[in-house]
Design a protein around this motif. Sequence first.
Motif, PDB file in Angstrom:
ATOM      1  N   ILE A  40     -23.576   2.858  -3.033  1.00 53.41           N
ATOM      2  CA  ILE A  40     -22.295   2.204  -3.302  1.00 53.41           C
ATOM      3  C   ILE A  40     -21.238   2.893  -2.436  1.00 53.41           C
ATOM      4  O   ILE A  40     -21.217   4.122  -2.326  1.00 53.41           O
ATOM      5  N   LYS A  41     -20.393   2.088  -1.772  1.00 52.85           N
ATOM      6  CA  LYS A  41     -19.428   2.673  -0.832  1.00 52.85           C
ATOM      7  C   LYS A  41     -18.199   1.792  -0.711  1.00 52.85           C
ATOM      8  O   LYS A  41     -18.182   0.644  -1.166  1.00 52.85           O
ATOM      9  N   THR A  42     -17.170   2.349  -0.083  1.00 56.25           N
ATOM     10  CA  THR A  42     -15.924   1.619   0.120  1.00 56.25           C
ATOM     11  C   THR A  42     -15.391   1.902   1.526  1.00 56.25           C
ATOM     12  O   THR A  42     -15.635   2.978   2.087  1.00 56.25           O
ATOM     13  N   ASP A  43     -14.694   0.933   2.078  1.00 52.89           N
ATOM     14  CA  ASP A  43     -14.123   1.062   3.414  1.00 52.89           C
ATOM     15  C   ASP A  43     -12.803   1.821   3.351  1.00 52.89           C
ATOM     16  O   ASP A  43     -11.941   1.518   2.529  1.00 52.89           O
ATOM     17  N   VAL A  44     -12.645   2.803   4.213  1.00 58.50           N
ATOM     18  CA  VAL A  44     -11.383   3.548   4.296  1.00 58.50           C
ATOM     19  C   VAL A  44     -10.588   3.180   5.548  1.00 58.50           C
ATOM     20  O   VAL A  44      -9.427   3.561   5.679  1.00 58.50           O
ATOM     21  N   PHE A  45     -11.204   2.436   6.462  1.00 56.54           N
ATOM     22  CA  PHE A  45     -10.556   2.104   7.734  1.00 56.54           C
ATOM     23  C   PHE A  45      -9.459   1.052   7.553  1.00 56.54           C
ATOM     24  O   PHE A  45      -8.294   1.286   7.891  1.00 56.54           O
ATOM     25  N   LEU A  46      -9.819  -0.128   7.029  1.00 58.90           N
ATOM     26  CA  LEU A  46      -8.817  -1.188   6.865  1.00 58.90           C
ATOM     27  C   LEU A  46      -7.679  -0.807   5.927  1.00 58.90           C
ATOM     28  O   LEU A  46      -6.512  -1.081   6.235  1.00 58.90           O
ATOM     29  N   PRO A  47      -7.951  -0.175   4.775  1.00 60.61           N
ATOM     30  CA  PRO A  47      -6.820   0.248   3.938  1.00 60.61           C
ATOM     31  C   PRO A  47      -5.865   1.181   4.664  1.00 60.61           C
ATOM     32  O   PRO A  47      -4.642   1.078   4.500  1.00 60.61           O
ATOM     33  N   ALA A  48      -6.404   2.099   5.479  1.00 63.56           N
ATOM     34  CA  ALA A  48      -5.539   3.013   6.223  1.00 63.56           C
ATOM     35  C   ALA A  48      -4.698   2.263   7.257  1.00 63.56           C
ATOM     36  O   ALA A  48      -3.500   2.529   7.417  1.00 63.56           O
ATOM     37  N   ILE A  49      -5.317   1.300   7.955  1.00 64.59           N
ATOM     38  CA  ILE A  49      -4.584   0.509   8.954  1.00 64.59           C
ATOM     39  C   ILE A  49      -3.446  -0.263   8.293  1.00 64.59           C
ATOM     40  O   ILE A  49      -2.313  -0.307   8.803  1.00 64.59           O
ATOM     41  N   PHE A  50      -3.730  -0.873   7.142  1.00 64.39           N
ATOM     42  CA  PHE A  50      -2.694  -1.655   6.471  1.00 64.39           C
ATOM     43  C   PHE A  50      -1.606  -0.761   5.877  1.00 64.39           C
ATOM     44  O   PHE A  50      -0.439  -1.163   5.823  1.00 64.39           O
ATOM     45  N   LEU A  51      -1.958   0.428   5.423  1.00 65.79           N
ATOM     46  CA  LEU A  51      -0.932   1.346   4.929  1.00 65.79           C
ATOM     47  C   LEU A  51       0.028   1.750   6.040  1.00 65.79           C
ATOM     48  O   LEU A  51       1.241   1.817   5.845  1.00 65.79           O
ATOM     49  N   ILE A  52      -0.516   2.016   7.222  1.00 69.79           N
ATOM     50  CA  ILE A  52       0.331   2.356   8.367  1.00 69.79           C
ATOM     51  C   ILE A  52       1.211   1.177   8.744  1.00 69.79           C
ATOM     52  O   ILE A  52       2.416   1.320   8.989  1.00 69.79           O
ATOM     53  N   ASP A  53       0.606  -0.016   8.785  1.00 74.36           N
ATOM     54  CA  ASP A  53       1.368  -1.217   9.129  1.00 74.36           C
ATOM     55  C   ASP A  53       2.456  -1.510   8.098  1.00 74.36           C
ATOM     56  O   ASP A  53       3.569  -1.906   8.453  1.00 74.36           O
ATOM     57  N   ASN A  54       2.135  -1.302   6.822  1.00 72.84           N
ATOM     58  CA  ASN A  54       3.132  -1.522   5.771  1.00 72.84           C
ATOM     59  C   ASN A  54       4.324  -0.589   5.921  1.00 72.84           C
ATOM     60  O   ASN A  54       5.462  -0.950   5.629  1.00 72.84           O
ATOM     61  N   GLY A  55       4.056   0.640   6.382  1.00 69.44           N
ATOM     62  CA  GLY A  55       5.151   1.580   6.594  1.00 69.44           C
ATOM     63  C   GLY A  55       6.058   1.183   7.741  1.00 69.44           C
ATOM     64  O   GLY A  55       7.247   1.523   7.753  1.00 69.44           O
ATOM     65  N   LEU A  56       5.499   0.435   8.703  1.00 66.78           N
ATOM     66  CA  LEU A  56       6.291   0.006   9.848  1.00 66.78           C
ATOM     67  C   LEU A  56       6.941  -1.356   9.640  1.00 66.78           C
ATOM     68  O   LEU A  56       7.815  -1.745  10.405  1.00 66.78           O
ATOM     69  N   THR A  57       6.509  -2.080   8.616  1.00 67.87           N
ATOM     70  CA  THR A  57       7.005  -3.433   8.364  1.00 67.87           C
ATOM     71  C   THR A  57       8.175  -3.397   7.388  1.00 67.87           C
ATOM     72  O   THR A  57       8.072  -2.818   6.307  1.00 67.87           O
ATOM     73  N   LYS A  58       9.262  -4.032   7.757  1.00 70.98           N
ATOM     74  CA  LYS A  58      10.443  -4.049   6.893  1.00 70.98           C
ATOM     75  C   LYS A  58      10.415  -5.196   5.892  1.00 70.98           C
ATOM     76  O   LYS A  58      10.928  -5.075   4.791  1.00 70.98           O
ATOM     77  N   ASN A  59       9.817  -6.314   6.273  1.00 71.63           N
ATOM     78  CA  ASN A  59       9.780  -7.480   5.408  1.00 71.63           C
ATOM     79  C   ASN A  59       8.715  -7.284   4.320  1.00 71.63           C
ATOM     80  O   ASN A  59       7.529  -7.160   4.627  1.00 71.63           O
ATOM     81  N   PRO A  60       9.090  -7.250   3.053  1.00 75.56           N
ATOM     82  CA  PRO A  60       8.100  -7.014   1.990  1.00 75.56           C
ATOM     83  C   PRO A  60       7.065  -8.123   1.880  1.00 75.56           C
ATOM     84  O   PRO A  60       5.955  -7.886   1.375  1.00 75.56           O
ATOM     85  N   TYR A  61       7.368  -9.317   2.365  1.00 77.68           N
ATOM     86  CA  TYR A  61       6.425 -10.426   2.291  1.00 77.68           C
ATOM     87  C   TYR A  61       5.305 -10.301   3.323  1.00 77.68           C
ATOM     88  O   TYR A  61       4.319 -11.030   3.254  1.00 77.68           O
ATOM     89  N   ASP A  62       5.455  -9.402   4.275  1.00 74.52           N
ATOM     90  CA  ASP A  62       4.422  -9.168   5.281  1.00 74.52           C
ATOM     91  C   ASP A  62       3.531  -7.978   4.942  1.00 74.52           C
ATOM     92  O   ASP A  62       2.662  -7.613   5.733  1.00 74.52           O
ATOM     93  N   LYS A  63       3.752  -7.366   3.809  1.00 70.90           N
ATOM     94  CA  LYS A  63       2.977  -6.192   3.425  1.00 70.90           C
ATOM     95  C   LYS A  63       1.762  -6.592   2.594  1.00 70.90           C
ATOM     96  O   LYS A  63       1.879  -7.374   1.652  1.00 70.90           O
ATOM     97  N   TYR A  64       0.604  -6.049   2.962  1.00 73.98           N
ATOM     98  CA  TYR A  64      -0.644  -6.323   2.254  1.00 73.98           C
ATOM     99  C   TYR A  64      -1.350  -5.011   1.939  1.00 73.98           C
ATOM    100  O   TYR A  64      -1.241  -4.031   2.689  1.00 73.98           O
ATOM    101  N   TYR A  65      -2.104  -5.026   0.851  1.00 69.93           N
ATOM    102  CA  TYR A  65      -2.878  -3.869   0.437  1.00 69.93           C
ATOM    103  C   TYR A  65      -4.339  -4.286   0.331  1.00 69.93           C
ATOM    104  O   TYR A  65      -4.664  -5.295  -0.308  1.00 69.93           O
ATOM    105  N   VAL A  66      -5.213  -3.536   0.999  1.00 71.86           N
ATOM    106  CA  VAL A  66      -6.612  -3.931   1.150  1.00 71.86           C
ATOM    107  C   VAL A  66      -7.511  -2.992   0.346  1.00 71.86           C
ATOM    108  O   VAL A  66      -7.314  -1.771   0.341  1.00 71.86           O
ATOM    109  N   GLU A  67      -8.492  -3.576  -0.311  1.00 74.00           N
ATOM    110  CA  GLU A  67      -9.513  -2.820  -1.041  1.00 74.00           C
ATOM    111  C   GLU A  67     -10.864  -3.456  -0.765  1.00 74.00           C
ATOM    112  O   GLU A  67     -10.963  -4.654  -0.485  1.00 74.00           O
ATOM    113  N   SER A  68     -11.913  -2.653  -0.860  1.00 76.37           N
ATOM    114  CA  SER A  68     -13.262  -3.199  -0.691  1.00 76.37           C
ATOM    115  C   SER A  68     -14.255  -2.399  -1.508  1.00 76.37           C
ATOM    116  O   SER A  68     -14.031  -1.226  -1.832  1.00 76.37           O
ATOM    117  N   LEU A  69     -15.353  -3.037  -1.820  1.00 75.77           N
ATOM    118  CA  LEU A  69     -16.467  -2.390  -2.514  1.00 75.77           C
ATOM    119  C   LEU A  69     -17.763  -2.953  -1.949  1.00 75.77           C
ATOM    120  O   LEU A  69     -17.919  -4.178  -1.850  1.00 75.77           O
TER     121      LEU A  69
END
Length: 197
Positions: free
Chosen positions: A34-63
């Motif tokens: 059983i495992k989870t992806d750490v790559f996409l969540p990290a990319i989206f966290l960085i992108d969310n920090g750079l994005t000012k519009n809250p409607y463009d922010k996404y949070y990714v999870e996987s299993l």
Amino acid sequence: MNKILHVLIGFLFLISNKHFAQEDSSHQKSKFIIKTDVFLPAIFLIDNGLTKNPYDKYYVESLTIEKGFFNRQSLQLTGLFANGIGGFDFQIITEYKYYVSKKNFYSGFYGGLSLKYIQNTEKLYYYYDPNHYIYKFGIGGAFILGYQNYIGKHIVYDLLIGFGQSKYLYWTFYKGAPYDNQSFPDGRAAINIGYRF
């Protein structure tokens, strides 16, 4: 679309029931990971920090659940979720992996195939209709390559990349009007961290 999803899951369980209950030829029991992806969540966290519009922010999870059989092959099932104010994305990904190494079971370089079901919900903001959603349903396929290994006996890391094609089979725009089907290049990248039982 529910029929496609049921067929996909049913096919995976059919294969798993046939192979996974058995022991392979070397008397090694098939492995369960059983495992989870750490790559996409990290990319989206960085992108969310750079994005000012809250409607463009996404949070990714996987299993991901992976089951090995015959020492050098495995099937894995992944649920991928992306959630935000502007919409919700959901994918069910099935992957077949064939490991190159004959010495170390379920580790080393591998290649394989991937099939997935796609469901997207995107919110549109119009002054005349502030609560309208676009619904998209589709399927996709890809060739995958990767490398998987272990730290100690139980900690797993898996580097995966895939290239393929996806197609929206049905999607709606304004007031439920259907749009034409769309095909587009698609890919997959993951750095999975997990635990082997």
